[in-house]
Design a protein around this motif. Structure first.
Motif, PDB file in Angstrom:
ATOM      1  N   GLU A 192       1.141  -1.554  -0.193  1.00  0.00           N
ATOM      2  CA  GLU A 192      -0.122   0.131  -0.114  1.00  0.00           C
ATOM      3  C   GLU A 192       0.408   1.334  -0.343  1.00  0.00           C
ATOM      4  O   GLU A 192       0.225   2.534  -0.781  1.00  0.00           O
ATOM      5  CB  GLU A 192      -1.021   0.251   1.314  1.00  0.00           C
ATOM      6  CG  GLU A 192      -1.934  -1.156   0.739  1.00  0.00           C
ATOM      7  CD  GLU A 192      -2.877  -1.027  -0.232  1.00  0.00           C
ATOM      8  OE1 GLU A 192      -3.538  -0.147  -0.789  1.00  0.00           O
ATOM      9  OE2 GLU A 192      -3.880  -2.280  -0.510  1.00  0.00           O
ATOM     10  N   LEU A 193       2.110   0.705   0.980  1.00  0.00           N
ATOM     11  CA  LEU A 193       3.311   2.466   0.103  1.00  0.00           C
ATOM     12  C   LEU A 193       3.479   2.624  -1.207  1.00  0.00           C
ATOM     13  O   LEU A 193       3.995   3.876  -1.118  1.00  0.00           O
ATOM     14  CB  LEU A 193       3.805   1.926   1.763  1.00  0.00           C
ATOM     15  CG  LEU A 193       3.939   2.823   3.300  1.00  0.00           C
ATOM     16  CD1 LEU A 193       4.895   1.692   3.628  1.00  0.00           C
ATOM     17  CD2 LEU A 193       3.279   3.855   2.990  1.00  0.00           C
ATOM     18  N   GLY A 194       3.730   2.027  -1.726  1.00  0.00           N
ATOM     19  CA  GLY A 194       3.976   1.635  -3.427  1.00  0.00           C
ATOM     20  C   GLY A 194       5.118   1.627  -3.468  1.00  0.00           C
ATOM     21  O   GLY A 194       5.777   2.175  -4.108  1.00  0.00           O
ATOM     22  N   LEU A 195       5.938   0.716  -2.514  1.00  0.00           N
ATOM     23  CA  LEU A 195       6.912   0.129  -2.360  1.00  0.00           C
ATOM     24  C   LEU A 195       7.135  -1.011  -3.740  1.00  0.00           C
ATOM     25  O   LEU A 195       8.318  -1.002  -3.882  1.00  0.00           O
ATOM     26  CB  LEU A 195       7.647   0.065  -1.366  1.00  0.00           C
ATOM     27  CG  LEU A 195       7.820   0.965  -0.409  1.00  0.00           C
ATOM     28  CD1 LEU A 195       8.097   0.553   1.062  1.00  0.00           C
ATOM     29  CD2 LEU A 195       9.104   2.096  -0.640  1.00  0.00           C
ATOM     30  N   ILE A 196       6.468  -1.855  -3.796  1.00  0.00           N
ATOM     31  CA  ILE A 196       6.657  -2.596  -4.499  1.00  0.00           C
ATOM     32  C   ILE A 196       6.384  -1.925  -6.833  1.00  0.00           C
ATOM     33  O   ILE A 196       5.158  -1.565  -6.451  1.00  0.00           O
ATOM     34  CB  ILE A 196       5.711  -3.841  -4.230  1.00  0.00           C
ATOM     35  CG1 ILE A 196       5.875  -4.791  -3.087  1.00  0.00           C
ATOM     36  CG2 ILE A 196       5.446  -4.786  -6.021  1.00  0.00           C
ATOM     37  CD1 ILE A 196       7.499  -4.831  -3.218  1.00  0.00           C
ATOM     38  N   TYR A 197       6.918  -2.259  -7.317  1.00  0.00           N
ATOM     39  CA  TYR A 197       7.158  -1.759  -8.046  1.00  0.00           C
ATOM     40  C   TYR A 197       7.173  -2.687  -9.555  1.00  0.00           C
ATOM     41  O   TYR A 197       5.881  -2.378 -10.757  1.00  0.00           O
ATOM     42  CB  TYR A 197       8.717  -0.701  -8.645  1.00  0.00           C
ATOM     43  CG  TYR A 197       9.247   0.219  -8.071  1.00  0.00           C
ATOM     44  CD1 TYR A 197       8.567   0.870  -7.148  1.00  0.00           C
ATOM     45  CD2 TYR A 197       9.991   0.980  -8.485  1.00  0.00           C
ATOM     46  CE1 TYR A 197       8.695   2.566  -6.414  1.00  0.00           C
ATOM     47  CE2 TYR A 197      10.316   2.162  -7.755  1.00  0.00           C
ATOM     48  CZ  TYR A 197      10.014   3.218  -6.662  1.00  0.00           C
ATOM     49  OH  TYR A 197       9.986   4.495  -6.420  1.00  0.00           O
ATOM     50  N   GLU A 248      -5.742   3.911   1.452  1.00  0.00           N
ATOM     51  CA  GLU A 248      -5.691   3.599   2.361  1.00  0.00           C
ATOM     52  C   GLU A 248      -3.875   3.640   3.240  1.00  0.00           C
ATOM     53  O   GLU A 248      -4.206   3.435   4.861  1.00  0.00           O
ATOM     54  CB  GLU A 248      -5.564   1.568   2.406  1.00  0.00           C
ATOM     55  CG  GLU A 248      -5.362   0.651   3.624  1.00  0.00           C
ATOM     56  CD  GLU A 248      -5.526  -0.825   3.124  1.00  0.00           C
ATOM     57  OE1 GLU A 248      -4.958  -1.056   3.350  1.00  0.00           O
ATOM     58  OE2 GLU A 248      -5.966  -0.964   2.178  1.00  0.00           O
ATOM     59  N   ALA A 249      -2.854   3.733   2.833  1.00  0.00           N
ATOM     60  CA  ALA A 249      -2.075   4.061   3.300  1.00  0.00           C
ATOM     61  C   ALA A 249      -1.976   5.503   3.544  1.00  0.00           C
ATOM     62  O   ALA A 249      -1.290   5.561   4.567  1.00  0.00           O
ATOM     63  CB  ALA A 249      -1.140   3.615   2.462  1.00  0.00           C
ATOM     64  N   GLN A 250      -2.120   6.403   3.018  1.00  0.00           N
ATOM     65  CA  GLN A 250      -2.370   7.547   3.104  1.00  0.00           C
ATOM     66  C   GLN A 250      -2.945   7.596   4.441  1.00  0.00           C
ATOM     67  O   GLN A 250      -2.906   8.599   5.416  1.00  0.00           O
ATOM     68  CB  GLN A 250      -3.428   8.474   2.039  1.00  0.00           C
ATOM     69  CG  GLN A 250      -2.382   8.610   0.946  1.00  0.00           C
ATOM     70  CD  GLN A 250      -2.816   9.588   0.233  1.00  0.00           C
ATOM     71  OE1 GLN A 250      -4.101  10.046  -0.299  1.00  0.00           O
ATOM     72  NE2 GLN A 250      -1.965   9.419  -1.476  1.00  0.00           N
ATOM     73  N   VAL A 251      -4.210   6.764   4.581  1.00  0.00           N
ATOM     74  CA  VAL A 251      -5.132   7.409   5.834  1.00  0.00           C
ATOM     75  C   VAL A 251      -4.262   6.019   7.158  1.00  0.00           C
ATOM     76  O   VAL A 251      -4.569   7.255   8.150  1.00  0.00           O
ATOM     77  CB  VAL A 251      -6.482   6.320   5.720  1.00  0.00           C
ATOM     78  CG1 VAL A 251      -7.580   6.551   6.603  1.00  0.00           C
ATOM     79  CG2 VAL A 251      -7.143   7.176   4.840  1.00  0.00           C
ATOM     80  N   ALA A 252      -3.617   5.688   6.711  1.00  0.00           N
ATOM     81  CA  ALA A 252      -2.602   4.953   8.108  1.00  0.00           C
ATOM     82  C   ALA A 252      -2.263   5.745   8.663  1.00  0.00           C
ATOM     83  O   ALA A 252      -2.075   6.119  10.050  1.00  0.00           O
ATOM     84  CB  ALA A 252      -2.425   3.463   7.441  1.00  0.00           C
ATOM     85  N   VAL A 253      -1.348   6.492   8.011  1.00  0.00           N
ATOM     86  CA  VAL A 253      -0.509   7.741   8.138  1.00  0.00           C
ATOM     87  C   VAL A 253      -1.034   9.308   8.713  1.00  0.00           C
ATOM     88  O   VAL A 253       0.019   9.732   8.877  1.00  0.00           O
ATOM     89  CB  VAL A 253       0.710   8.172   7.189  1.00  0.00           C
ATOM     90  CG1 VAL A 253       1.549   6.802   6.918  1.00  0.00           C
ATOM     91  CG2 VAL A 253       0.549   8.548   5.962  1.00  0.00           C
ATOM     92  N   GLY A 254      -2.089   9.410   8.593  1.00  0.00           N
ATOM     93  CA  GLY A 254      -2.979  10.510   8.862  1.00  0.00           C
ATOM     94  C   GLY A 254      -2.365  11.293   7.219  1.00  0.00           C
ATOM     95  O   GLY A 254      -2.683  12.676   8.066  1.00  0.00           O
ATOM     96  N   TRP A 255      -2.275  11.060   5.996  1.00  0.00           N
ATOM     97  CA  TRP A 255      -1.954  12.082   5.332  1.00  0.00           C
ATOM     98  C   TRP A 255      -3.338  12.446   4.836  1.00  0.00           C
ATOM     99  O   TRP A 255      -3.825  13.291   3.412  1.00  0.00           O
ATOM    100  CB  TRP A 255      -1.434  11.592   4.016  1.00  0.00           C
ATOM    101  CG  TRP A 255       0.179  12.231   5.165  1.00  0.00           C
ATOM    102  CD1 TRP A 255       0.529  12.384   6.153  1.00  0.00           C
ATOM    103  CD2 TRP A 255       1.885  11.714   4.502  1.00  0.00           C
ATOM    104  NE1 TRP A 255       1.888  12.278   6.378  1.00  0.00           N
ATOM    105  CE2 TRP A 255       2.075  11.847   5.328  1.00  0.00           C
ATOM    106  CE3 TRP A 255       2.165  11.526   3.008  1.00  0.00           C
ATOM    107  CZ2 TRP A 255       3.348  11.546   4.925  1.00  0.00           C
ATOM    108  CZ3 TRP A 255       2.982  10.744   2.681  1.00  0.00           C
ATOM    109  CH2 TRP A 255       4.365  10.854   3.654  1.00  0.00           C
ATOM    110  N   TYR A 256      -4.359  12.284   4.348  1.00  0.00           N
ATOM    111  CA  TYR A 256      -6.316  11.407   3.856  1.00  0.00           C
ATOM    112  C   TYR A 256      -7.034  12.255   5.027  1.00  0.00           C
ATOM    113  O   TYR A 256      -7.006  11.647   6.046  1.00  0.00           O
ATOM    114  CB  TYR A 256      -6.286  10.536   3.687  1.00  0.00           C
ATOM    115  CG  TYR A 256      -7.755  10.199   2.120  1.00  0.00           C
ATOM    116  CD1 TYR A 256      -6.949  11.138   0.747  1.00  0.00           C
ATOM    117  CD2 TYR A 256      -8.341   9.570   2.325  1.00  0.00           C
ATOM    118  CE1 TYR A 256      -7.751  10.683  -0.118  1.00  0.00           C
ATOM    119  CE2 TYR A 256      -9.287   9.744   1.269  1.00  0.00           C
ATOM    120  CZ  TYR A 256      -9.004  10.434   0.266  1.00  0.00           C
ATOM    121  OH  TYR A 256      -9.795  10.662  -0.800  1.00  0.00           O
TER     122      TYR A 256
END
Length: 126
Positions: free
Chosen positions: A51-56, A118-126
């Motif tokens: 979800e962080l987008g680390l998998i290219y 989902e990741a943005q919500v988890a880190v509080g950016w959304y």
């Protein structure tokens, strides 16, 4: 639109990768690999690496060898040496996978816009 005899027909299948793995099994493997990747977390960020987008890139070869291109949020990440092993272990545990190779890349560099909602919500950016 109609094609006359002089127009070249385009094969819409061009560029599609064909696999010896049956489509149903390939879909199951893909889902299971993604689920496995979602169990791997960057210890400093409360979101999984998928979800962080680390998998290219994820390639599943005909022999069921999985090749993964991934990155880190920063080249100096404290778990840079450990993260590929975590990914290998998680994906290697998926039924039907014959092996896993993880390649680290920093091209292109990771940016926060690669994160899912989902990741943005988890880190509080959304």
């Amino acid at each position: 639109m109609s094609l006359d005899a002089t127009e070249e027909k385009v094969d819409v299948r061009e560029g599609i990768v064909h696999s010896e793995i049956p489509a149903e099994e390939l879909a199951r493997l893909s889902d299971d690999i993604i689920a496995a990747l979602k169990t791997v977390y960057d210890p400093e960020i409360p979101a999984d690496i998928f979800e962080l987008g680390l998998i290219y890139k994820i390639d599943i070869e005909d022999d069921r060898m999985v090749k993964i291109d991934m990155t880190l949020t920063a080249p100096g990440c404290p778990v840079a040496g450990e993260m590929p092993g975590w990914v290998e272990n998680a994906v290697g545990a998926v039924g039907g996978v014959s092996g896993v190779e993880v390649a680290m890349t920093f091209d292109p560099p990771w940016t926060p816009d690669r994160m899912s909602e989902e990741a943005q919500v988890a880190v509080g950016w959304y």
